[in-house]
Design a protein around this motif. Structure first.
Motif, short mmCIF file in Angstrom:
data_model
loop_
_atom_site.label_atom_id
_atom_site.label_comp_id
_atom_site.label_asym_id
_atom_site.label_seq_id
_atom_site.Cartn_x
_atom_site.Cartn_y
_atom_site.Cartn_z
N VAL A 15 0.84 -1.20 0.00
CA VAL A 15 0.00 0.00 0.00
C VAL A 15 0.88 1.25 0.00
O VAL A 15 0.56 2.24 -0.67
CB VAL A 15 -0.96 -0.01 1.21
N VAL A 16 1.99 1.17 0.72
CA VAL A 16 2.92 2.30 0.71
C VAL A 16 3.43 2.51 -0.72
O VAL A 16 3.53 3.65 -1.20
CB VAL A 16 4.09 2.04 1.68
N GLY A 17 3.74 1.39 -1.38
CA GLY A 17 4.17 1.49 -2.77
C GLY A 17 3.11 2.15 -3.63
O GLY A 17 3.42 2.98 -4.49
N ILE A 18 1.85 1.80 -3.39
CA ILE A 18 0.75 2.40 -4.16
C ILE A 18 0.73 3.90 -3.95
O ILE A 18 0.61 4.68 -4.90
CB ILE A 18 -0.60 1.79 -3.72
N LEU A 19 0.90 4.32 -2.70
CA LEU A 19 0.87 5.76 -2.41
C LEU A 19 1.99 6.48 -3.15
O LEU A 19 1.80 7.57 -3.69
CB LEU A 19 0.98 6.00 -0.91
N LEU A 20 3.17 5.84 -3.18
CA LEU A 20 4.28 6.46 -3.91
C LEU A 20 3.92 6.59 -5.39
O LEU A 20 4.13 7.63 -6.01
CB LEU A 20 5.54 5.61 -3.76
N ILE A 21 3.38 5.49 -5.93
CA ILE A 21 3.07 5.49 -7.36
C ILE A 21 2.04 6.55 -7.71
O ILE A 21 2.10 7.19 -8.76
CB ILE A 21 2.59 4.08 -7.78
N LEU A 22 1.11 6.77 -6.79
CA LEU A 22 0.05 7.75 -7.06
C LEU A 22 0.63 9.14 -7.34
O LEU A 22 0.03 9.94 -8.04
CB LEU A 22 -0.90 7.83 -5.86
N PHE A 23 1.81 9.41 -6.79
CA PHE A 23 2.37 10.75 -6.95
C PHE A 23 3.25 10.88 -8.18
O PHE A 23 3.88 11.91 -8.38
CB PHE A 23 3.16 11.16 -5.70
N ILE A 24 3.31 9.82 -8.97
CA ILE A 24 4.17 9.88 -10.15
C ILE A 24 3.33 10.10 -11.38
O ILE A 24 2.27 9.48 -11.54
CB ILE A 24 4.98 8.57 -10.28
N ASN A 25 3.80 10.94 -12.23
CA ASN A 25 3.12 11.19 -13.49
C ASN A 25 3.00 9.88 -14.27
O ASN A 25 3.95 9.11 -14.37
CB ASN A 25 3.93 12.22 -14.29
N LYS A 26 1.83 9.66 -14.84
CA LYS A 26 1.62 8.35 -15.45
C LYS A 26 2.47 8.14 -16.70
O LYS A 26 2.65 7.02 -17.16
CB LYS A 26 0.14 8.13 -15.77
N GLY A 27 3.01 9.23 -17.26
CA GLY A 27 3.87 9.08 -18.42
C GLY A 27 5.20 8.41 -18.08
O GLY A 27 5.82 7.76 -18.92
N ASN A 28 5.61 8.58 -16.85
CA ASN A 28 6.92 8.10 -16.43
C ASN A 28 6.82 6.64 -16.01
O ASN A 28 7.08 6.27 -14.88
CB ASN A 28 7.39 8.96 -15.26
N TYR A 29 6.49 5.77 -16.96
CA TYR A 29 6.09 4.45 -16.52
C TYR A 29 7.25 3.55 -16.12
O TYR A 29 7.08 2.61 -15.36
CB TYR A 29 5.17 3.77 -17.54
N LYS A 30 8.46 3.86 -16.61
CA LYS A 30 9.62 3.08 -16.16
C LYS A 30 9.80 3.22 -14.65
O LYS A 30 10.03 2.24 -13.94
CB LYS A 30 10.88 3.56 -16.88
N LEU A 31 9.69 4.47 -14.19
CA LEU A 31 9.85 4.74 -12.76
C LEU A 31 8.77 4.00 -11.96
O LEU A 31 9.05 3.39 -10.92
CB LEU A 31 9.78 6.24 -12.51
N ILE A 32 7.56 4.04 -12.50
CA ILE A 32 6.46 3.35 -11.81
C ILE A 32 6.75 1.86 -11.70
O ILE A 32 6.61 1.26 -10.62
CB ILE A 32 5.14 3.58 -12.57
N GLN A 33 7.23 1.28 -12.79
CA GLN A 33 7.54 -0.15 -12.76
C GLN A 33 8.62 -0.44 -11.72
O GLN A 33 8.51 -1.40 -10.95
CB GLN A 33 8.02 -0.61 -14.14
N TRP A 34 9.64 0.41 -11.71
CA TRP A 34 10.72 0.15 -10.76
C TRP A 34 10.23 0.27 -9.32
O TRP A 34 10.60 -0.54 -8.47
CB TRP A 34 11.90 1.11 -11.01
N ILE A 35 9.43 1.28 -9.08
CA ILE A 35 8.95 1.43 -7.70
C ILE A 35 8.13 0.22 -7.29
O ILE A 35 8.30 -0.34 -6.20
CB ILE A 35 8.13 2.72 -7.55
N ALA A 36 7.26 -0.22 -8.20
CA ALA A 36 6.44 -1.39 -7.87
C ALA A 36 7.32 -2.61 -7.62
O ALA A 36 7.14 -3.35 -6.65
CB ALA A 36 5.46 -1.68 -9.01
N PHE A 37 8.30 -2.79 -8.50
CA PHE A 37 9.16 -3.96 -8.36
C PHE A 37 9.97 -3.89 -7.08
O PHE A 37 10.04 -4.88 -6.32
CB PHE A 37 10.09 -4.03 -9.58
#
Lengths: 540, 495
Positions: A15-37
């Protein structure tokens, strides 16, 4: 015992990871993937000490956290694991991380929502395995439907909407009856002990009359049998598996299906021992039908993913059968087989995903001769297929052997039928392997396929390690569950006071053959249940 | 003849007085501000909405500060207890949210501000009177005040044909229901010689209650209230009225007035007619099953989302009737909790419907939601939250509410009813999912069924505030419901 709330941490870290992802622009999907991973990997690393700090000499719940949550109803936030859930929790955290890694390139649209869904799913799955409060368990159990529904429905194949809605409604219709059963238990517990609580451990001590056990067992059976899925409740599974994206299938096969079998172990067996024993022939035959029928359907598939999906029906049949053998070998084998199935079928889905990413088809007829262009892939697939069919040296062998020993102890005929399933398993897997991998390259499109890349090795190798490790040296895994399994069997055999003082032994010897009176329970009438509530109804 | 001067305790009706005063102020302000300037009636006038909101907030504050305990006043016509306090909070919350989601709508549709808000406030006073009435006459008074305001509000977008139809239908059928109710009250009075609930219950418990007139009166009351809560088979007006009425008013009707009808229904039956419980429980058992099942099944095939939610609101009334049948403390708590939860989630869902509907409510079909998640992820996520809550999926208020209700049913031994209820909630999942399917799982096409492509959605500040409050309520009541459950438990009727 350590005071660090490790179970809550691994439940809510995603859930903490989700909160982090929520603050990332959806265009920056590499970063999102890395955070999730990274979130999932950290979660796995945090969960590893569970294994090392786990005391395998006791069946008592460990790493327990308990605090009041909704005191008005006696609901508490109560987490803890024992030998039955330990390995499932670890497998969940591992497979979640691998599943995220596997969709690096497969999912490029709406990555943000996708990663949020998977992390949310992880929270639900870990929560289910750790809950010791019935209400909490139910919340996690239901909450999981939402992300899975979106994963299938948004990123799935052509018939994804149908599959997603079917999955949701099928699963929910089982679980709402479970909710009613939970509430009935809640009020029975109050009438027996005078305490309002949803504590699962307290429910183990209830003395339920047989009629009540019968109906409650049926309600729980429906919820869990749909989830497992047992024949004839399996029809949602092929749809969901085939339409889901790779990570969805991996998690679905690896973890979600185990919740059904886990539910039987955690609730049905210890709480309704008499009903469990009386239901053995019923469950055993359904499982056997599932084993044979699932395997036959697998043979007939022309789509690799469907083949793997139906093989799950067959494999889960073994888990159910081993469990209801109600002896140490059967249950240990069943739990180990849950883990094995998670790894081997998860790996099969991952490998299907690997070739699907290259060719965008899953039809067996499109392939052939793949070993020439993808030799390492071919080798890995062979190991995974061996594991799935239970060849000695792989994890599948250990699990299936234990299950078969258990079944043969229970009833030779069940064992004999189950063995046929093993042969069928070898047929569909080897035949698939032959058509996809061996031979000459018949389709020109296959000539220039690349072998597996670094990322693909990264998520296949850990699974492979476990496949071989459990196959060669399963002791570290079996040791952890042994005491809990023995305690579970004690609970079932334990003499129960039934119907006010009359002692009736739950007879496990009496179930050889098929002479079991299931019909005994039919006199039970819900209105008479009111009598058991006794005083609490008069205070209105 | 000696005239008995009743004890007048104004303190017990302060919130009602405040709301009434604000209703009059809003009306007067509207009359004395120049609004016939170019731009039509809709221009300017947001402030009237905000003034009404302040009135509601002040009344809410007063409800919180009133002393606890049970207190009769006005010669036994009025009661102030925790039960009526809780219901007043539900009404005020529903009204507050309705005002917030109305602000932009009223401006867009160019309708008359002052009367709109003051009618809403008057309807609220009516509801509050229904919640606090300890006498059939008081309850009837409140019911009429509420209903008549609603008849007008349903037809408020007078240029739209459906709105006119809605208003007329509601008026005709509503008056019919009122007739039943009044007849029932008259029969009860004839049988017992009083309209006071305590008096009725005292009379029945002293004498034999096999009096057919009494039973007849009770049945007529069931019909009358059944109409107001939209239970099957008295639900026929609901879909048309909900579909035709302006969306904020539909949201309003489905929350507050329904809760008010339940408040009065429960008080009359649990305080006035508890001795007849053996008779009415079976009657309401049947109503509950019919209401849940018919509502959910018909909702499956609706394409208009307002109509779908109308049937869904019928089904939800059925769930609340399950709690009613249980007739234990858990059941009353369940009614209170569920109505509060329903107010949050339903008005929340209607908020999104208003935003998506746009000017003139053009986009109210399920197809119009296609691809919403691609264009407006936040709106789609918020809508999904409310829909999952309506469907009763944890961790939302809707789940907790259903949990509460079904545990009440099981406690009283109505396991069959609970099973019918949970199966119904599975059925309902299908149509709620249809909307999420449209929002998330279908590609946005500009040419779906010839509809124009979706323009960007405009959220006014007031709407955002309302949505945040509703979403907070749904999550808070779903994840940390302790405080609300405690409140509901303290507020059950003393029977």
């Amino acid at each position: 015992m350590i005071n660090f709330p490790i179970l809550s941490v691994i439940t809510y870290l995603p859930v903490v990871g989700i909160l982090l992802i929520l603050f990332i622009n959806k265009g920056n999907y590499k970063l999102i993937q890395w955070i999730a991973f990274i979130t999932a990997v950290v979660n796995f690393i945090i969960s590893i000490p569970l294994y090392f700090n786990f005391d395998s000499k006791t069946w008592a719940m460990q790493f327990v956290e308990k605090m009041p949550w909704i005191e008005e109803f006696g609901i508490s936030y109560h987490m803890g694991i024992d030998g039955i859930s330990l390995l499932l929790v670890l497998m969940t955290t591992l497979l979640s991380a691998l599943a995220i890694l596997s969709t690096w390139n497969a999912v490029t649209e709406r990555v943000k929502e996708y990663m949020i869904s998977i992390l949310f799913l992880e929270t639900g799955m870990v929560g289910v395995f750790c809950s010791l409060d019935f209400f909490l368990f139910y919340v996690f159990w239901e909450v999981m439907l939402i992300p899975m529904y979106f994963i299938i429905g948004i990123w799935g194949g052509p018939r994804r909407v149908y599959a997603a809605v079917k999955f949701f409604i099928y699963t929910m219709s089982g679980s709402v009856l479970m909710l009613v059963a939970i509430l009935v238990l809640y009020f029975i517990n109050h009438s027996q002990t005078g305490v309002y609580t949803f504590n699962i451990l307290d429910y183990y001590r209830l003395n339920l009359p047989f009629g009540v056990q019968f109906w409650l067992f049926l309600a729980f059976f429906l919820a869990f049998a749909i989830k497992v899925p047992m024949f004839p409740f399996h029809t949602w599974l092929p749809d969901a598996h085939v339409e889901a994206p790779t990570a969805g299938s991996v998690i679905l096969a690896g973890v979600l299906l185990k919740m059904g079998t886990y539910g039987f172990l955690r609730f049905s067996l210890p709480m309704f021992p008499q009903a469990t024993i009386d239901f053995i022939p019923f469950i055993a035959w359904l499982s056997l039908i599932g084993i044979i029928y699932g395997a036959l359907l697998s043979i007939a598939q022309d789509d690799v993913k469907k083949l793997v999906a139906y093989s799950s029906v067959s494999h889960l049949g073994y888990c159910m059968l081993g469990m209801f053998a109600l002896n140490a070998h059967g249950i240990q084998g069943s739990i180990l087989q849950m883990i094995n199935h998670g790894f081997s079928t998860g790996a099969l889905f991952l490998m299907v995903g690997i070739i699907y990413e290259r060719r965008h088809t899953r039809l067996i007829s499109e392939y052939g001769g793949i070993w020439r262009v993808m030799p390492f892939f071919a080798l890995l697939l062979l190991v995974v297929a061996f594991s799935s069919m239970g060849v000695p040296g792989t994890n599948g062998f250990v699990g299936e052997l234990l299950i078969l020993i258990g079944i043969f102890k229970l009833n030779v005929w069940y064992g004999a039928v189950a063995t046929i399933g093993l042969i069928l398993g070898a047929i569909y897997l080897l035949w698939m392997y032959q058509r996809v991998i061996l031979g000459e390259i018949t389709n020109d499109k296959n000539r220039h396929l690349n072998d597996m890349n670094f990322r693909e090795y990264a998520y296949m190798i850990p699974i492979l390690v476990f496949i071989i490790w459990i196959g060669i040296y399963p002791k570290p895994f079996l040791d952890k569950m042994q005491v809990s399994v023995e305690h579970l069997i004690e609970q079932i055999k334990y003499t129960k006071d039934i119907d006010a003082g009359e002692k009736r032994e739950a007879k496990i010897e009496g179930v050889k053959g098929s002479r079991v009176q299931v019909a005994k329970g039919f006199y039970f009438n819900p209105r008479t249940l009111n009598l058991f509530y006794g005083n609490n109804n008069t205070d209105n | 003849m000696e005239i008995i001067i009743p004890t007048i305790n104004l303190a017990s009706i302060y919130p009602e007085i405040v709301v009434t005063i604000f209703a009059v102020i809003v009306l007067l302000l509207h009359a004395f501000t120049p609004h016939h300037s170019p731009g039509g009636a809709g221009k300017g006038g947001d402030h009237l909405g905000y003034i009404s909101f302040i009135g509601i907030a002040y009344a809410t504050f007063l409800v919180f500060t009133q002393e606890g305990g049970t207190e009769y006043s006005f010669n036994g016509l009025w009661i102030l207890d925790n039960y009526s306090r809780f219901f007043r909070l539900i009404f005020l919350l529903g009204t507050g949210l309705t005002i917030l989601i109305s602000v932009k709508y009223v401006k867009d549709e160019g309708i008359n501000h002052g009367e709109y808000y003051s009618l809403i406030l008057f309807a609220t006073v009516g509801m509050m009177i229904m919640g606090g009435g300890a006498d059939l006459i008081t309850i009837f008074l409140g019911l009429e005040l509420m209903s008549i305001s609603l008849y007008v509000l349903a037809g408020y977008t007078r240029n739209r044909l459906t709105s006119n139809e809605s208003s007329l239908k509601y008026f005709l059928l509503g008056s019919f229901a009122t007739g039943f109710l009044l007849y029932g009250i008259a029969l009860l009075y004839g049988a017992t010689g009083t309209t006071n609930l305590k008096g009725i219950s005292g009379f029945i418990s002293e004498s034999n209650f096999g009096n057919p007139i009494l039973i007849m009166g009770m049945v007529l009351l069931v019909v009358g209230f059944g109409f107001k809560i939209a239970s099957v088979p008295f639900h026929m007006w609901t879909p048309d009225v909900y579909e035709g009425a302006p969306s904020p008013i539909t949201a309003f009707m489905s929350a507050g007035p329904k809760a008010a009808a339940f408040a009065a229904f429960a008080r009359v039956f649990f305080e006035g007619l508890p001795s007849l419980q053996g008779v009415w429980v079976d009657l309401i058992w049947i109503l509950a099953v019919l209401t849940m099942t018919v509502g959910n099944v018909i909702a499956l095939v609706q394409n208009n989302i307002k109509r779908m939610l109308a049937y869904s609101s019928i089904a939800h009334a059925g769930y609340v009737l399950v709690a009613f049948v249980s007739a234990n403390e858990l059941g009353i708590g369940g009614i209170l909790y569920y109505m509060l939860a329903y107010t949050f989630m339903n008005i929340g869902a209607f908020g999104i419907i208003i935003v998506v509907g746009g000017k003139g409510e053009k986009r109210v079909n399920v197809d119009d939601y296609t691809g919403l998640a691609y264009r407006h992820p936040v709106a789609a996520a918020t809508m999904s939250l409310f829909l999952f809550s309506l469907a009763g999926i944890p961790p939302t208020a809707g789940f907790m509410g259903k949990f509460y209700i079904f545990s009440a049913a099981i406690k009283s031994g109505y396991i069959g009813l609970a099973i019918i209820g949970v199966i119904n909630s599975v059925v309902s999942v299908y149509y709620y999912l249809r909307i999420t399917v449209a929002m998330y799982m279908k590609e946005p096409e500009s040419a779906v069924s010839g509809a124009e492509s979706m323009p960007s959605l405009v959220f006014s500040t007031a709407m955002i505030i309302a949505m945040v409050i509703a979403a907070y309520g749904v999550l808070r009541m779903g994840i940390f419901p302790s405080a609300y459950i405690a409140l509901a438990q303290q507020s059950h009727l003393s029977f």
